[in-house]
Design a protein around this motif. Structure first.
Motif, PDB file in Angstrom:
ATOM      1  N   PRO A  29       0.979  -1.184  -0.065  1.00 12.97           N
ATOM      2  CA  PRO A  29       0.081   0.073   0.108  1.00 12.97           C
ATOM      3  C   PRO A  29       1.027   1.277  -0.047  1.00 12.97           C
ATOM      4  O   PRO A  29       0.401   2.361  -0.680  1.00 12.97           O
ATOM      5  CB  PRO A  29      -0.809  -0.028   1.611  1.00 12.97           C
ATOM      6  N   LYS A  30       2.020   1.207   0.682  1.00 13.01           N
ATOM      7  CA  LYS A  30       2.855   2.438   0.691  1.00 13.01           C
ATOM      8  C   LYS A  30       3.439   2.804  -0.866  1.00 13.01           C
ATOM      9  O   LYS A  30       3.573   3.841  -1.175  1.00 13.01           O
ATOM     10  CB  LYS A  30       3.867   2.291   1.771  1.00 13.01           C
ATOM     11  N   LEU A  31       3.810   1.662  -1.278  1.00 11.06           N
ATOM     12  CA  LEU A  31       4.393   1.918  -2.541  1.00 11.06           C
ATOM     13  C   LEU A  31       3.022   2.325  -3.616  1.00 11.06           C
ATOM     14  O   LEU A  31       3.695   3.165  -4.318  1.00 11.06           O
ATOM     15  CB  LEU A  31       5.070   0.490  -3.059  1.00 11.06           C
ATOM     16  N   GLN A  32       2.215   1.719  -3.474  1.00 14.62           N
ATOM     17  CA  GLN A  32       1.013   2.199  -4.338  1.00 14.62           C
ATOM     18  C   GLN A  32       0.588   3.684  -4.068  1.00 14.62           C
ATOM     19  O   GLN A  32       0.431   4.415  -5.087  1.00 14.62           O
ATOM     20  CB  GLN A  32      -0.117   1.400  -4.229  1.00 14.62           C
ATOM     21  N   ALA A  33       0.656   4.133  -3.078  1.00 18.54           N
ATOM     22  CA  ALA A  33       0.450   5.587  -2.656  1.00 18.54           C
ATOM     23  C   ALA A  33       1.388   6.346  -3.113  1.00 18.54           C
ATOM     24  O   ALA A  33       1.022   7.562  -3.195  1.00 18.54           O
ATOM     25  CB  ALA A  33       0.403   5.727  -1.038  1.00 18.54           C
ATOM     26  N   ALA A  34       2.330   6.045  -3.633  1.00 15.67           N
ATOM     27  CA  ALA A  34       3.718   6.988  -4.282  1.00 15.67           C
ATOM     28  C   ALA A  34       3.074   7.345  -5.427  1.00 15.67           C
ATOM     29  O   ALA A  34       3.594   8.743  -5.619  1.00 15.67           O
ATOM     30  CB  ALA A  34       4.684   5.989  -4.431  1.00 15.67           C
ATOM     31  N   ASN A  35       2.272   6.926  -6.145  1.00 16.22           N
ATOM     32  CA  ASN A  35       1.759   7.395  -7.368  1.00 16.22           C
ATOM     33  C   ASN A  35       2.611   7.756  -8.209  1.00 16.22           C
ATOM     34  O   ASN A  35       2.782   8.875  -8.664  1.00 16.22           O
ATOM     35  CB  ASN A  35       0.760   8.517  -6.895  1.00 16.22           C
ATOM     36  N   LEU A  36       3.664   7.070  -8.464  1.00 13.61           N
ATOM     37  CA  LEU A  36       4.785   7.351  -9.649  1.00 13.61           C
ATOM     38  C   LEU A  36       5.422   6.208 -10.345  1.00 13.61           C
ATOM     39  O   LEU A  36       5.015   5.099 -10.036  1.00 13.61           O
ATOM     40  CB  LEU A  36       5.787   8.206  -8.815  1.00 13.61           C
ATOM     41  N   THR A  37       6.104   6.569 -11.402  1.00 14.66           N
ATOM     42  CA  THR A  37       6.589   5.468 -12.357  1.00 14.66           C
ATOM     43  C   THR A  37       8.056   5.786 -12.083  1.00 14.66           C
ATOM     44  O   THR A  37       8.738   6.742 -12.053  1.00 14.66           O
ATOM     45  CB  THR A  37       6.383   5.646 -13.729  1.00 14.66           C
ATOM     46  N   MET A  38       8.888   4.633 -11.888  1.00 14.08           N
ATOM     47  CA  MET A  38      10.148   4.743 -11.410  1.00 14.08           C
ATOM     48  C   MET A  38      10.941   3.917 -12.678  1.00 14.08           C
ATOM     49  O   MET A  38      10.428   2.647 -12.856  1.00 14.08           O
ATOM     50  CB  MET A  38      10.487   4.194 -10.360  1.00 14.08           C
ATOM     51  N   GLN A  39      11.871   4.295 -13.242  1.00 18.08           N
ATOM     52  CA  GLN A  39      12.769   3.743 -14.257  1.00 18.08           C
ATOM     53  C   GLN A  39      14.303   3.399 -13.821  1.00 18.08           C
ATOM     54  O   GLN A  39      14.899   4.348 -13.235  1.00 18.08           O
ATOM     55  CB  GLN A  39      12.856   4.399 -15.680  1.00 18.08           C
ATOM     56  N   VAL A  40      14.593   2.048 -13.508  1.00 19.02           N
ATOM     57  CA  VAL A  40      15.919   2.053 -12.947  1.00 19.02           C
ATOM     58  C   VAL A  40      16.688   1.171 -13.943  1.00 19.02           C
ATOM     59  O   VAL A  40      16.223   0.029 -14.535  1.00 19.02           O
ATOM     60  CB  VAL A  40      15.789   1.018 -11.669  1.00 19.02           C
ATOM     61  N   THR A  41      17.983   1.701 -14.429  1.00 16.31           N
ATOM     62  CA  THR A  41      18.808   1.165 -15.457  1.00 16.31           C
ATOM     63  C   THR A  41      19.793   0.732 -14.588  1.00 16.31           C
ATOM     64  O   THR A  41      20.745   1.457 -14.049  1.00 16.31           O
ATOM     65  CB  THR A  41      19.289   2.222 -16.307  1.00 16.31           C
ATOM     66  N   TYR A  42      20.353  -0.651 -14.813  1.00 12.01           N
ATOM     67  CA  TYR A  42      21.533  -1.254 -14.089  1.00 12.01           C
ATOM     68  C   TYR A  42      22.402  -1.546 -15.104  1.00 12.01           C
ATOM     69  O   TYR A  42      22.401  -1.805 -16.389  1.00 12.01           O
ATOM     70  CB  TYR A  42      21.289  -2.651 -13.338  1.00 12.01           C
ATOM     71  N   THR A  43      23.798  -1.443 -14.658  1.00 10.06           N
ATOM     72  CA  THR A  43      25.050  -1.782 -15.186  1.00 10.06           C
ATOM     73  C   THR A  43      25.384  -3.138 -14.675  1.00 10.06           C
ATOM     74  O   THR A  43      25.205  -3.464 -13.404  1.00 10.06           O
ATOM     75  CB  THR A  43      26.192  -1.125 -15.207  1.00 10.06           C
ATOM     76  N   ASP A  44      26.399  -4.071 -15.372  1.00  5.98           N
ATOM     77  CA  ASP A  44      26.761  -5.174 -14.827  1.00  5.98           C
ATOM     78  C   ASP A  44      26.067  -6.117 -14.250  1.00  5.98           C
ATOM     79  O   ASP A  44      26.314  -6.472 -12.947  1.00  5.98           O
ATOM     80  CB  ASP A  44      28.249  -4.773 -13.793  1.00  5.98           C
ATOM     81  N   PRO A  45      25.188  -6.853 -14.870  1.00 11.21           N
ATOM     82  CA  PRO A  45      24.938  -6.617 -16.247  1.00 11.21           C
ATOM     83  C   PRO A  45      23.995  -5.496 -16.840  1.00 11.21           C
ATOM     84  O   PRO A  45      23.031  -5.369 -15.853  1.00 11.21           O
ATOM     85  CB  PRO A  45      24.413  -8.197 -16.761  1.00 11.21           C
ATOM     86  N   GLU A  46      24.082  -5.416 -17.985  1.00  8.37           N
ATOM     87  CA  GLU A  46      23.061  -4.254 -18.422  1.00  8.37           C
ATOM     88  C   GLU A  46      21.506  -4.820 -18.123  1.00  8.37           C
ATOM     89  O   GLU A  46      21.283  -6.043 -19.098  1.00  8.37           O
ATOM     90  CB  GLU A  46      23.397  -4.096 -19.942  1.00  8.37           C
ATOM     91  N   SER A  47      20.761  -3.956 -17.693  1.00  9.29           N
ATOM     92  CA  SER A  47      19.459  -4.599 -17.625  1.00  9.29           C
ATOM     93  C   SER A  47      18.666  -3.048 -17.049  1.00  9.29           C
ATOM     94  O   SER A  47      18.991  -2.359 -16.899  1.00  9.29           O
ATOM     95  CB  SER A  47      19.274  -5.518 -16.475  1.00  9.29           C
ATOM     96  N   SER A  48      17.229  -3.364 -16.984  1.00  6.30           N
ATOM     97  CA  SER A  48      16.287  -2.222 -16.493  1.00  6.30           C
ATOM     98  C   SER A  48      15.090  -2.737 -15.891  1.00  6.30           C
ATOM     99  O   SER A  48      14.642  -3.853 -16.676  1.00  6.30           O
ATOM    100  CB  SER A  48      16.192  -1.167 -17.654  1.00  6.30           C
ATOM    101  N   LEU A  49      14.441  -1.942 -15.187  1.00  5.79           N
ATOM    102  CA  LEU A  49      13.058  -2.326 -14.713  1.00  5.79           C
ATOM    103  C   LEU A  49      12.233  -1.025 -14.728  1.00  5.79           C
ATOM    104  O   LEU A  49      12.964  -0.037 -14.468  1.00  5.79           O
ATOM    105  CB  LEU A  49      13.444  -2.892 -13.230  1.00  5.79           C
ATOM    106  N   THR A  50      11.092  -1.125 -15.116  1.00  8.56           N
ATOM    107  CA  THR A  50      10.053  -0.059 -14.721  1.00  8.56           C
ATOM    108  C   THR A  50       9.271  -0.628 -13.712  1.00  8.56           C
ATOM    109  O   THR A  50       8.626  -1.488 -13.914  1.00  8.56           O
ATOM    110  CB  THR A  50       9.329   0.267 -16.175  1.00  8.56           C
ATOM    111  N   ILE A  51       9.139   0.352 -12.744  1.00  7.34           N
ATOM    112  CA  ILE A  51       8.303   0.011 -11.551  1.00  7.34           C
ATOM    113  C   ILE A  51       7.099   1.050 -11.578  1.00  7.34           C
ATOM    114  O   ILE A  51       7.395   2.282 -11.299  1.00  7.34           O
ATOM    115  CB  ILE A  51       8.732  -0.232 -10.448  1.00  7.34           C
TER     116      ILE A  51
END
Length: 134
Positions: A29-51
Protein backbone atom coordinates in the motif's frame (compact mmCIF):
# COMPACT_ATOMS: atom_id res chain seq x y z
CA UNK A 1 33.10 -10.34 -10.57
CA UNK A 2 29.50 -9.14 -10.68
CA UNK A 3 26.97 -10.91 -8.48
CA UNK A 4 24.42 -11.37 -11.26
CA UNK A 5 25.44 -13.46 -14.27
CA UNK A 6 22.96 -11.90 -16.71
CA UNK A 7 19.92 -9.64 -17.04
CA UNK A 8 17.56 -12.57 -16.41
CA UNK A 9 18.97 -12.93 -12.90
CA UNK A 10 18.44 -9.20 -12.26
CA UNK A 11 14.81 -9.61 -13.33
CA UNK A 12 14.41 -12.78 -11.26
CA UNK A 13 15.83 -11.39 -8.03
CA UNK A 14 15.53 -7.59 -8.05
CA UNK A 15 12.37 -7.63 -10.15
CA UNK A 16 11.19 -10.44 -7.90
CA UNK A 17 11.52 -8.39 -4.73
CA UNK A 18 9.53 -5.55 -6.32
CA UNK A 19 6.84 -8.09 -7.29
CA UNK A 20 6.84 -9.43 -3.72
CA UNK A 21 6.56 -5.86 -2.43
CA UNK A 22 3.35 -5.42 -4.40
CA UNK A 23 1.80 -8.28 -2.39
CA UNK A 24 3.33 -7.31 0.96
CA UNK A 25 0.70 -6.17 3.49
CA UNK A 26 2.81 -3.28 4.81
CA UNK A 27 4.96 -2.24 1.83
CA UNK A 28 2.44 -2.76 -0.99
CA UNK A 29 0.00 0.00 0.00
CA UNK A 30 2.86 2.45 0.68
CA UNK A 31 4.35 1.84 -2.75
CA UNK A 32 0.95 2.20 -4.43
CA UNK A 33 0.39 5.47 -2.59
CA UNK A 34 3.61 6.88 -4.08
CA UNK A 35 1.69 7.37 -7.34
CA UNK A 36 4.77 7.40 -9.56
CA UNK A 37 6.64 5.47 -12.21
CA UNK A 38 10.29 4.66 -11.58
CA UNK A 39 12.76 3.57 -14.26
CA UNK A 40 15.91 1.88 -12.96
CA UNK A 41 18.78 1.20 -15.33
CA UNK A 42 21.46 -1.21 -14.10
CA UNK A 43 24.99 -1.96 -15.25
CA UNK A 44 26.95 -5.20 -14.80
CA UNK A 45 24.86 -6.73 -16.29
CA UNK A 46 23.03 -4.25 -18.50
CA UNK A 47 19.35 -4.42 -17.56
CA UNK A 48 16.44 -2.21 -16.59
CA UNK A 49 13.21 -2.32 -14.65
CA UNK A 50 10.18 -0.08 -14.83
CA UNK A 51 8.19 -0.05 -11.60
CA UNK A 52 4.75 1.53 -11.80
CA UNK A 53 3.64 2.39 -8.27
CA UNK A 54 0.04 3.47 -8.69
CA UNK A 55 -3.38 2.25 -7.63
CA UNK A 56 -4.72 -0.36 -8.02
CA UNK A 57 -1.40 -2.26 -7.93
CA UNK A 58 2.36 -2.14 -8.31
CA UNK A 59 3.49 -3.36 -11.73
CA UNK A 60 7.03 -4.41 -12.65
CA UNK A 61 8.20 -4.51 -16.27
CA UNK A 62 11.43 -6.41 -16.94
CA UNK A 63 13.58 -4.61 -19.48
CA UNK A 64 11.17 -1.71 -19.47
CA UNK A 65 12.19 1.72 -20.66
CA UNK A 66 9.69 4.44 -19.81
CA UNK A 67 10.94 7.72 -21.23
CA UNK A 68 8.26 9.54 -19.22
CA UNK A 69 9.04 7.94 -15.85
CA UNK A 70 8.68 10.33 -12.91
CA UNK A 71 11.99 9.20 -11.45
CA UNK A 72 14.95 7.59 -13.21
CA UNK A 73 17.79 5.89 -11.36
CA UNK A 74 21.10 4.50 -12.65
CA UNK A 75 23.27 2.13 -10.62
CA UNK A 76 25.17 -1.12 -10.85
CA UNK A 77 23.18 -4.28 -10.23
CA UNK A 78 25.63 -5.04 -7.41
CA UNK A 79 24.61 -1.78 -5.71
CA UNK A 80 20.96 -2.81 -5.97
CA UNK A 81 21.82 -6.23 -4.51
CA UNK A 82 23.53 -4.58 -1.54
CA UNK A 83 20.58 -2.23 -1.03
CA UNK A 84 18.06 -5.09 -0.94
CA UNK A 85 20.25 -6.98 1.52
CA UNK A 86 20.06 -3.93 3.80
CA UNK A 87 23.78 -3.21 3.36
CA UNK A 88 23.65 -0.01 1.27
CA UNK A 89 22.36 3.44 2.12
CA UNK A 90 20.66 4.84 -0.98
CA UNK A 91 20.85 8.44 0.26
CA UNK A 92 24.62 8.19 0.67
CA UNK A 93 24.90 6.54 -2.75
CA UNK A 94 23.02 9.46 -4.29
CA UNK A 95 25.16 12.00 -2.43
CA UNK A 96 28.42 10.32 -3.52
CA UNK A 97 27.28 9.86 -7.12
CA UNK A 98 27.36 6.04 -7.05
CA UNK A 99 23.62 6.17 -7.75
CA UNK A 100 22.45 8.75 -10.24
CA UNK A 101 18.92 10.13 -10.31
CA UNK A 102 16.76 12.27 -12.54
CA UNK A 103 13.50 13.59 -11.20
CA UNK A 104 12.38 14.03 -7.60
CA UNK A 105 14.70 11.55 -5.87
CA UNK A 106 13.19 12.77 -2.59
CA UNK A 107 10.06 10.76 -3.49
CA UNK A 108 12.14 7.59 -3.72
CA UNK A 109 13.97 8.35 -0.47
CA UNK A 110 10.59 8.66 1.26
CA UNK A 111 9.83 5.09 0.15
CA UNK A 112 13.06 3.60 1.50
CA UNK A 113 11.61 2.96 4.99
CA UNK A 114 8.77 0.97 3.37
CA UNK A 115 11.33 -1.36 1.79
CA UNK A 116 12.97 -2.44 5.05
CA UNK A 117 10.46 -5.27 5.73
CA UNK A 118 11.34 -6.61 2.26
CA UNK A 119 15.04 -7.12 3.02
CA UNK A 120 14.51 -10.59 4.60
CA UNK A 121 12.33 -11.54 1.61
CA UNK A 122 15.13 -10.57 -0.77
CA UNK A 123 17.71 -12.50 1.23
CA UNK A 124 15.41 -15.53 1.02
CA UNK A 125 15.07 -15.05 -2.75
CA UNK A 126 18.86 -15.04 -3.28
CA UNK A 127 19.70 -17.68 -0.64
CA UNK A 128 19.90 -20.53 -3.15
CA UNK A 129 22.13 -18.45 -5.46
CA UNK A 130 24.31 -17.50 -2.49
CA UNK A 131 24.64 -21.12 -1.39
CA UNK A 132 25.51 -22.27 -4.92
CA UNK A 133 28.35 -19.73 -5.04
CA UNK A 134 30.01 -21.14 -1.91
Amino acid sequence: MAYFNNADEVYQYIGGVFRAAAEHAEAGPKLQAANLTMQVTYTDPESSLTIIMKDPKVEVIDGGNDENADVKLWMSADTADKFWRGEYNLAIGLAKGKVKAKGPASKILKLVPATKPLFPMYRDLVAEKDNAAV
